[in-house]
Design a protein around this motif. Structure first.
Motif, short mmCIF file in Angstrom:
data_model
loop_
_atom_site.label_atom_id
_atom_site.label_comp_id
_atom_site.label_asym_id
_atom_site.label_seq_id
_atom_site.Cartn_x
_atom_site.Cartn_y
_atom_site.Cartn_z
N CYS A 244 71.82 62.12 39.81
CA CYS A 244 71.74 61.98 41.39
C CYS A 244 71.54 64.07 41.79
N LEU A 245 71.48 64.22 42.49
CA LEU A 245 71.28 65.63 42.34
C LEU A 245 72.41 66.24 43.96
N ALA A 246 72.98 65.34 44.15
CA ALA A 246 74.10 65.26 45.46
C ALA A 246 74.68 66.51 44.50
N HIS A 247 75.66 67.21 45.98
CA HIS A 247 76.90 67.93 45.65
C HIS A 247 77.57 67.06 44.72
N PRO A 248 78.63 67.77 43.69
CA PRO A 248 80.13 66.59 42.91
C PRO A 248 80.72 66.65 44.63
N SER A 249 80.97 67.34 45.43
CA SER A 249 81.51 67.52 46.64
C SER A 249 81.39 66.14 47.36
N TYR A 250 80.00 65.92 47.26
CA TYR A 250 79.42 64.15 48.14
C TYR A 250 79.97 63.63 47.28
N LYS A 251 79.86 63.28 46.18
CA LYS A 251 79.40 62.07 45.65
C LYS A 251 81.86 61.91 44.97
N GLU A 252 82.21 62.59 45.13
CA GLU A 252 83.90 62.67 45.05
C GLU A 252 83.86 61.87 46.57
N ALA A 253 83.22 62.10 47.53
CA ALA A 253 84.54 61.80 49.60
C ALA A 253 83.74 60.40 48.89
N ILE A 254 82.32 60.12 48.32
CA ILE A 254 82.13 58.47 48.04
C ILE A 254 83.22 58.16 47.61
N LEU A 255 83.71 58.26 45.98
CA LEU A 255 84.48 57.58 45.65
C LEU A 255 85.65 57.52 46.31
N ASN A 256 86.19 58.48 47.02
CA ASN A 256 88.00 59.09 47.45
C ASN A 256 87.70 57.84 49.64
N ALA A 257 86.00 57.27 49.40
CA ALA A 257 85.96 57.10 50.68
C ALA A 257 86.82 55.03 50.65
N LEU B 11 71.79 67.56 56.64
CA LEU B 11 71.45 66.97 55.98
C LEU B 11 71.74 67.46 54.42
N ARG B 12 71.02 68.63 54.68
CA ARG B 12 70.93 69.64 53.58
C ARG B 12 72.41 70.36 53.16
N LEU B 13 73.28 70.72 54.17
CA LEU B 13 74.24 71.02 53.88
C LEU B 13 75.37 70.64 53.18
N ALA B 14 75.51 69.51 53.86
CA ALA B 14 76.60 68.77 52.83
C ALA B 14 75.72 67.98 51.36
N ALA B 15 74.61 67.70 51.89
CA ALA B 15 74.26 66.63 50.22
C ALA B 15 74.14 67.49 48.91
N LEU B 16 73.53 69.05 49.16
CA LEU B 16 72.99 70.15 48.23
C LEU B 16 74.11 71.45 48.49
N GLY C 163 83.71 52.49 50.03
CA GLY C 163 84.94 52.00 49.93
C GLY C 163 85.17 50.83 48.77
N MET C 164 83.83 50.51 48.01
CA MET C 164 83.41 49.58 47.01
C MET C 164 82.97 50.64 45.68
N ILE C 165 82.72 51.57 45.84
CA ILE C 165 82.19 52.20 45.23
C ILE C 165 83.50 53.37 44.12
N ASN C 166 83.73 53.04 43.33
CA ASN C 166 85.24 54.45 42.46
C ASN C 166 84.68 54.24 41.25
N GLY C 167 83.48 54.63 40.72
CA GLY C 167 82.79 55.39 39.39
C GLY C 167 81.71 56.57 39.91
N ILE C 168 81.69 57.51 39.08
CA ILE C 168 80.31 58.42 38.60
C ILE C 168 80.09 57.81 37.61
N ILE D 288 74.28 57.44 45.11
CA ILE D 288 74.72 58.60 45.13
C ILE D 288 75.46 59.31 44.16
N ALA D 289 76.76 58.25 43.53
CA ALA D 289 76.96 58.24 43.19
C ALA D 289 76.89 57.84 41.19
N THR D 290 75.36 58.81 40.53
CA THR D 290 75.35 57.95 39.41
C THR D 290 75.43 59.93 38.81
#
Length: 319
Positions: free
Chosen positions: A209-222, A271-276, A292-297, A204-206
């Motif tokens: 990936c079509l995930a919204h930037p806020s979705y990716k950022e939420a993973i980085l901050n987890a 699902l779409r609400l968050a992802a896209l 929590g192990m993911i720290n970069g896009i 997702i954090a690549t």
């Protein structure tokens, strides 16, 4: 890196599969993973709008992936969705050679897929499920634990308890899914007898990936404790990042809300609400326990290359 039966069956260089994730696993991501030597996967719902023709969307994604890479890639089809037969028709018509199925019986399509020359991977949540899949002619089983992101089984076996028991139960290759974000998880999975890994949350954090930037950022901050399982009373529980929506589901479950009311509250659009759309408050932010192990896009190809390049160093430390 060790080559396994998975590599030969799927025609790939490394036993690394990108999990197909709802609305966000499209042609660009699949092609990037496949071009790096893994197996990219497409979701039929990728990027689609509510009124879009899902069959033409899938057909377009397959053709786009083919234009971006000349290596194998696959399509994931959830057997719980009402359009599963039509998705199968499109994938076969377009000549897709790898299909993963989940959330349903392997009896439904395995024979038809094999007749069409498709290599069939089926997701399982127990050793019994794996044996049934093998009996039905499935080529590979994906042992998916409750630490995986997205929809999980009510059985809730963790990946690293599930994998060795599935390996012991069947003769066909086993792929480990859930709890894997880097080369350490890959080596651990292979040590337990798996012949490959499927990774979703890390991809997702690549960039692709079509995930919204806020979705990716939420993973980085987890952090390590920032995911939970919600919807245990419903048809398909899921692992999510903690947010207002997920906590509301937990509160409703604790209050004795019926399964029907819960499923109505969750709905199909969360699902779409968050992802896209990037609504991190009201959307369902599906995410694995490894967040929590993911720290970069990074580029998706770099994820694959990091696994390959780090493999020997991790293995040598175990000697």
């Amino acid at each position: 890196m060790k080559r396994t039966r998975i590599c030969h069956l799927l025609g790939i260089e490394y036993p690394i599969i990108q999990g197909a994730m709802g609305w966000i696993s499209g042609a660009e991501l699949a092609a990037a993973v496949s071009n790096a030597g893994g197996l990219g996967m497409i979701s039929p719902f990728t990027g689609s709008g509510a009124e879009e023709n899902l069959m033409e969307n899938l057909r377009g994604q397959i053709r786009k992936a083919r234009s971006l890479c000349d290596k194998p890639f696959g399509v994931n089809i959830g057997l719980e969705v009402p359009q599963h037969k039509e998705f199968m028709d499109v994938a076969i018509e377009e000549g897709v050679k790898v299909i993963t199925t989940a959330a349903g019986s392997p009896r439904l399509y395995t024979r038809r897929l094999k007749q069409a020359g498709v290599t069939v991977l089926h997701t399982v949540f127990s050793a019994r499920h794996a044996r049934i899949a093998e009996e039905e002619g499935v080529d590979v089983v994906i042992a998916s634990g409750c630490d995986a992101g997205g929809f999980i089984s009510p059985i809730e076996l963790p990946t690293f308890a599930l994998v060795p028991q599935v390996v012991d139960a069947v003769k066909i290759p086993v792929i480990a899914a859930g709890g894997i974000a880097d080369v350490r998880g890959l080596v651990a999975a292979l040590a337990l007898g798996a012949e490959g890994v499927q990774m979703g949350t890390r991809f997702i954090a690549t960039n692709e990936c079509l995930a919204h930037p806020s979705y990716k950022e939420a993973i980085l901050n987890a952090a390590d404790t920032d995911t939970l399982i919600a919807g245990r009373k419903g048809h398909l529980p899921s692992r999510n990042l903690k947010n207002e929506f997920a906590l509301a589901v937990l509160e409703m479950e604790s209050a004795g809300t019926s399964a029907e009311e819960l499923e109505a509250f969750i709905g199909s659009g969360r699902l779409r609400l968050a992802a896209l759309e990037g609504n991190m408050r009201d959307g369902s932010v599906l995410c694995g326990a490894v967040a929590g192990m993911i720290n970069g896009i990074v580029p998706a190809g770099d994820v694959v290359r990091a696994l390959v390049e780090g493999y020997d160093a991790v293995v040598s430390r175990l000697m």
